[in-house]
Motif scaffolding. Sequence first.
Motif, PDB file in Angstrom:
ATOM      1  N   SER A 132     -16.859-121.370 -53.853  1.00 36.37           N
ATOM      2  CA  SER A 132     -17.774-120.187 -53.969  1.00 36.37           C
ATOM      3  C   SER A 132     -17.535-120.301 -52.426  1.00 36.37           C
ATOM      4  O   SER A 132     -18.442-119.572 -51.166  1.00 36.37           O
ATOM      5  CB  SER A 132     -19.206-120.752 -54.362  1.00 36.37           C
ATOM      6  OG  SER A 132     -18.770-120.541 -56.426  1.00 36.37           O
ATOM      7  N   ARG A 133     -18.355-121.402 -51.613  1.00 36.21           N
ATOM      8  CA  ARG A 133     -18.887-122.104 -50.113  1.00 36.21           C
ATOM      9  C   ARG A 133     -17.257-121.555 -49.263  1.00 36.21           C
ATOM     10  O   ARG A 133     -18.012-120.765 -48.650  1.00 36.21           O
ATOM     11  CB  ARG A 133     -18.924-123.327 -49.969  1.00 36.21           C
ATOM     12  CG  ARG A 133     -20.062-123.830 -50.396  1.00 36.21           C
ATOM     13  CD  ARG A 133     -20.022-125.144 -49.610  1.00 36.21           C
ATOM     14  NE  ARG A 133     -18.829-126.490 -50.184  1.00 36.21           N
ATOM     15  CZ  ARG A 133     -19.485-126.986 -51.340  1.00 36.21           C
ATOM     16  NH1 ARG A 133     -20.310-127.375 -52.192  1.00 36.21           N
ATOM     17  NH2 ARG A 133     -18.449-127.560 -51.342  1.00 36.21           N
ATOM     18  N   GLN A 155     -13.546-106.832 -58.368  1.00 34.55           N
ATOM     19  CA  GLN A 155     -12.727-108.131 -58.811  1.00 34.55           C
ATOM     20  C   GLN A 155     -13.489-109.401 -58.570  1.00 34.55           C
ATOM     21  O   GLN A 155     -13.825-109.863 -56.939  1.00 34.55           O
ATOM     22  CB  GLN A 155     -11.687-107.769 -58.598  1.00 34.55           C
ATOM     23  CG  GLN A 155     -10.117-108.796 -58.481  1.00 34.55           C
ATOM     24  CD  GLN A 155     -10.297-109.479 -60.235  1.00 34.55           C
ATOM     25  OE1 GLN A 155     -10.009-108.324 -61.080  1.00 34.55           O
ATOM     26  NE2 GLN A 155     -10.546-110.605 -61.102  1.00 34.55           N
ATOM     27  N   PRO A 156     -13.762-110.524 -59.352  1.00 35.06           N
ATOM     28  CA  PRO A 156     -14.125-111.372 -59.136  1.00 35.06           C
ATOM     29  C   PRO A 156     -13.038-112.738 -58.429  1.00 35.06           C
ATOM     30  O   PRO A 156     -12.260-112.441 -58.780  1.00 35.06           O
ATOM     31  CB  PRO A 156     -15.061-111.667 -60.517  1.00 35.06           C
ATOM     32  CG  PRO A 156     -13.737-111.554 -61.703  1.00 35.06           C
ATOM     33  CD  PRO A 156     -13.661-109.957 -60.589  1.00 35.06           C
ATOM     34  N   ILE A 157     -13.195-113.401 -57.851  1.00 30.72           N
ATOM     35  CA  ILE A 157     -12.464-114.496 -57.631  1.00 30.72           C
ATOM     36  C   ILE A 157     -13.345-115.750 -57.322  1.00 30.72           C
ATOM     37  O   ILE A 157     -14.394-116.193 -57.579  1.00 30.72           O
ATOM     38  CB  ILE A 157     -12.168-114.973 -55.873  1.00 30.72           C
ATOM     39  CG1 ILE A 157     -11.788-113.226 -56.025  1.00 30.72           C
ATOM     40  CG2 ILE A 157     -11.506-115.743 -55.212  1.00 30.72           C
ATOM     41  CD1 ILE A 157     -10.823-112.687 -53.863  1.00 30.72           C
ATOM     42  N   THR A 158     -12.505-116.532 -58.273  1.00 29.37           N
ATOM     43  CA  THR A 158     -13.700-118.052 -58.827  1.00 29.37           C
ATOM     44  C   THR A 158     -12.880-118.813 -59.840  1.00 29.37           C
ATOM     45  O   THR A 158     -11.376-118.328 -59.846  1.00 29.37           O
ATOM     46  CB  THR A 158     -14.941-117.274 -59.846  1.00 29.37           C
ATOM     47  OG1 THR A 158     -15.695-118.400 -60.497  1.00 29.37           O
ATOM     48  CG2 THR A 158     -13.946-116.469 -61.361  1.00 29.37           C
ATOM     49  N   LEU A 159     -13.365-119.775 -59.754  1.00 31.66           N
ATOM     50  CA  LEU A 159     -12.237-121.266 -60.504  1.00 31.66           C
ATOM     51  C   LEU A 159     -13.110-120.992 -61.927  1.00 31.66           C
ATOM     52  O   LEU A 159     -13.823-121.180 -62.594  1.00 31.66           O
ATOM     53  CB  LEU A 159     -13.067-122.461 -59.872  1.00 31.66           C
ATOM     54  CG  LEU A 159     -11.854-123.476 -60.406  1.00 31.66           C
ATOM     55  CD1 LEU A 159     -12.239-124.674 -59.222  1.00 31.66           C
ATOM     56  CD2 LEU A 159     -11.673-124.319 -61.446  1.00 31.66           C
ATOM     57  N   ILE A 160     -11.878-120.609 -62.864  1.00 34.99           N
ATOM     58  CA  ILE A 160     -12.678-120.192 -64.696  1.00 34.99           C
ATOM     59  C   ILE A 160     -11.594-121.088 -64.895  1.00 34.99           C
ATOM     60  O   ILE A 160     -12.395-120.806 -65.931  1.00 34.99           O
ATOM     61  CB  ILE A 160     -11.514-118.666 -64.778  1.00 34.99           C
ATOM     62  CG1 ILE A 160      -9.997-119.514 -64.762  1.00 34.99           C
ATOM     63  CG2 ILE A 160     -11.830-117.618 -63.567  1.00 34.99           C
ATOM     64  CD1 ILE A 160      -9.401-117.995 -65.176  1.00 34.99           C
ATOM     65  N   LYS A 161     -11.350-121.844 -64.868  1.00 35.56           N
ATOM     66  CA  LYS A 161     -10.903-122.960 -65.713  1.00 35.56           C
ATOM     67  C   LYS A 161     -10.742-124.393 -64.701  1.00 35.56           C
ATOM     68  O   LYS A 161     -10.003-124.256 -63.957  1.00 35.56           O
ATOM     69  CB  LYS A 161      -9.632-122.553 -66.759  1.00 35.56           C
ATOM     70  CG  LYS A 161      -9.326-123.964 -67.467  1.00 35.56           C
ATOM     71  CD  LYS A 161     -10.443-124.275 -68.676  1.00 35.56           C
ATOM     72  CE  LYS A 161     -10.481-125.454 -69.755  1.00 35.56           C
ATOM     73  NZ  LYS A 161     -11.126-125.846 -71.091  1.00 35.56           N
ATOM     74  N   ALA A 162     -11.368-125.135 -65.685  1.00 32.37           N
ATOM     75  CA  ALA A 162     -10.762-127.559 -65.052  1.00 32.37           C
ATOM     76  C   ALA A 162     -10.623-127.999 -65.805  1.00 32.37           C
ATOM     77  O   ALA A 162     -11.924-127.729 -67.138  1.00 32.37           O
ATOM     78  CB  ALA A 162     -12.078-127.615 -63.347  1.00 32.37           C
ATOM     79  N   GLN A 163      -8.688-128.314 -65.658  1.00 27.25           N
ATOM     80  CA  GLN A 163      -8.976-129.329 -66.879  1.00 27.25           C
ATOM     81  C   GLN A 163      -8.694-131.012 -66.279  1.00 27.25           C
ATOM     82  O   GLN A 163      -8.209-130.841 -65.430  1.00 27.25           O
ATOM     83  CB  GLN A 163      -7.259-129.010 -66.811  1.00 27.25           C
ATOM     84  CG  GLN A 163      -6.337-129.669 -68.084  1.00 27.25           C
ATOM     85  CD  GLN A 163      -7.537-129.871 -69.657  1.00 27.25           C
ATOM     86  OE1 GLN A 163      -8.365-128.065 -69.990  1.00 27.25           O
ATOM     87  NE2 GLN A 163      -7.851-130.906 -70.422  1.00 27.25           N
TER      88      GLN A 163
END
Length: 299
Positions: A132-133, A155-163
């Motif tokens: 985001s930053r 269109q969003p740009i994001t971290l959608i999944k962290a494992q």
Amino acid sequence: MKKQRIIGMFDSGVGGLTVMKEILERLFDVRIVYFGDTARVPYGNRSREELIRFGEEIVTFLIGQGAEVIVVACNTSSATALPVLRDRFDVPMIGMVEPGARLSVEKTIAGRIGLIATETTVRSKAYSSAVSRALAKGCLPEDSALREAWQHGEQPITLIKAQGCPLFVPLIEAGLANSAEARGIARTYLNPLRAAGVDTLILGCTHYPFLEPVLREILGEDVLIVDPALAVVKELEGLLKHLDEWERSGLIGSPSSALTKKPWRARYYVSGDPELFKQVGNTLLQEPIGHVEQIILGE
């Protein structure tokens, strides 16, 4: 002749060698003092207080070895301890999270970023915040279609999944990165990311590039794997140029020559078994690791 800068680098074990390899291949006027905290690996289940204490002990040692810049080549420490270490030490420091987040934003083609990391790094949400930053500071995708879609709010740009992947580091430290056991565990960890439809995957632990062939085998060619080490090298290069400029202007002193009398490119220290470190580390570095010295910290 230009003086070689001394870079201090640390990780919980052999993982930071993946960053060191990139630095040595791309920057020819640096020397690296590497510390692997192998007696206390893994870091992924450590508390924030422990990680800060470990970091303080190691950074103090590295500065004593002549380090002018510290590379925190550990995502877990970067996500938790680095802000405190920066406040407590008067030496420039580079972590893994911010460079890795920027690189993932630049390389994604669908805005669906995924992360594999230690459980501590995942819980910190450091990468999600860093993505985001990066966007807020003007970092944009190289893909023109996605860039325009994001700029128009389409269109969003994001971290959608962290494992979280707690078993990866012990496997790698044991020299089992290319084993059937590693493949089975990797499939289990990667299934949620594949189900989420990630197009870009951040290797949120410096150990994980050891597993890259296995990860590529499972993910296929449609998912881009991002190694933050590449972005760290770029940031380090810029920082070293600034140090040279500051030195010429008299804002800082010249680098110490105490450790530059004999030609060397890397020195290795560990808190655990030197021979095991050499055995696993030699599977990555093109040049064999020579002498490794054991240093006990915190006593």
